[in-house]
Design an enzyme around this catalytic site. Structure first.
Site, PDB file in Angstrom:
ATOM      1  N   PRO A   1      -2.190  -5.518  10.495  1.00  0.00           N
ATOM      2  CG  PRO A   1      -4.176  -6.733  10.425  1.00  0.00           C
ATOM      3  CD  PRO A   1      -3.480  -5.566   9.796  1.00  0.00           C
ATOM      4  CD  GLU A   2       3.544  -5.486  13.079  1.00  0.00           C
ATOM      5  OE1 GLU A   2       4.564  -6.092  13.481  1.00  0.00           O
ATOM      6  OE2 GLU A   2       3.326  -4.276  13.318  1.00  0.00           O
TER       7      GLU A   2
ATOM      8  NE  ARG B   1       4.387   2.146   9.071  1.00  0.00           N
ATOM      9  CZ  ARG B   1       4.007   0.858   9.145  1.00  0.00           C
ATOM     10  NH1 ARG B   1       4.498  -0.027   8.284  1.00  0.00           N
ATOM     11  NH2 ARG B   1       3.152   0.471  10.062  1.00  0.00           N
TER      12      ARG B   1
ATOM     13  CE  LYS C   1       3.424  -6.938   7.666  1.00  0.00           C
ATOM     14  NZ  LYS C   1       3.596  -5.483   7.455  1.00  0.00           N
TER      15      LYS C   1
END
Length: 274
Positions: free
Chosen positions: A2-3, A262, A59
């Site tokens: 989650p950002e 990523r 976060k």
């Protein structure tokens, strides 16, 4: 993971518990989310305490609990929540019985405030005392704050001059709350190739980066942060994982590769490595 906007959405899921005393604190005390946390102290401090406020930064989330009894400290404690990969907050009816992955339940007379995390990559922290914990006060200034300036961004990029800009945007000490999809969205809007070394950005590109960081954060909070709805089709977001996905601006094919560890998506027609 989650950002920024997803964290803000989940923080609000416990809002129904604001102002309600906690009647019971139910835990799976051996769950890995409590690593480094004294679960007994958490239970003792929060039982009978009232949820007063909550905040989200980067976060992470912080929930402040207070006491109404004069015989107890005014601030019962600070509950920190990091969602990890699969953590979620939600509200259930009173009397809710915790399920297998519900590792923390705060029971009130009107609701049960639940933290669930199947893979247990999240984390619960608890700190007593009047002042917020140091791990919270050390979080970098929010991207939407006045302290987040183009000059501060430029200085940070100079210190990471050889790193690809995509990897630099994921560094929480300067870009709190920015994760994989937000970094891709920002670079796409700024027309900057994700592999470009941070030190090679021209002044105009640094200003574009700063501008789009603030724009994406603001709009993500207004959409995902409010209703968890996906951004509109005019964003890169809905097209990132489509097979044969195309850039919403150029209509040309998108590219994907691993950058900075990523998976990254960009538009070669728009984001040129030059």
């Amino acid at each position: 993971m989650p950002e920024l906007a997803e964290v803000e959405y989940y923080r609000k899921q416990w809002n129904p518990g604001l102002g309600r005393p906690v009647r019971a604190v139910l835990v799976h005390e051996r769950a890995r989310i409590y690593r480094g946390t004294d679960v007994g102290s958490l239970q003792a401090a929060l039982t009978g305490a009232t949820l007063r406020s909550s905040e989200a930064a980067a976060k992470q989330m912080l929930f402040c609990f207070g006491n109404d009894q004069r015989t107890r400290p005014a601030v019962a404690g600070w509950l920190g929540v990091h969602l990890g990969m699969t953590g979620e907050l939600r509200t259930e009816p009173p009397g809710y019985a915790p399920q297998k992955h519900d590792h923390l339940v705060l029971a009130t007379d009107r609701h049960a405030l639940v933290f669930t995390d199947p893979r247990m990559f999240g984390k619960i922290e608890f700190t007593s005392g009047e002042a917020p914990p140091t791990w919270w006060t050390r979080v970098a200034p929010p991207i939407l704050s006045d302290a987040f300036t183009a000059e501060s961004v430029a200085a940070f990029l100079r210190r990471r001059a050889r790193s690809p800009i995509k990897a630099v945007l994921l560094m929480q000490e300067r870009f709190p709350g920015v994760g994989n999809w937000m970094a891709d969205e920002v670079l796409w809007r700024a027309a900057i190739h994700p592999k470009k070394p941070a030190g090679r950005l021209a002044p105009a590109e640094v200003h574009a980066l700063h501008r789009e960081l603030r724009w994406v954060c603001r709009r993500a909070l207004a959409t995902i942060g409010e209703t968890f709805a996906d951004p509109p089709k005019s964003w890169l977001f809905p097209h990132r994982w489509e097979n044969g996905g195309r850039c919403p601006k150029t209509k040309k094919p998108l590219a994907r590769a691993e950058i900075g560890g990523r998976t990254t998506c960009w538009s070669p027609a728009r984001q040129k490595l030059g």
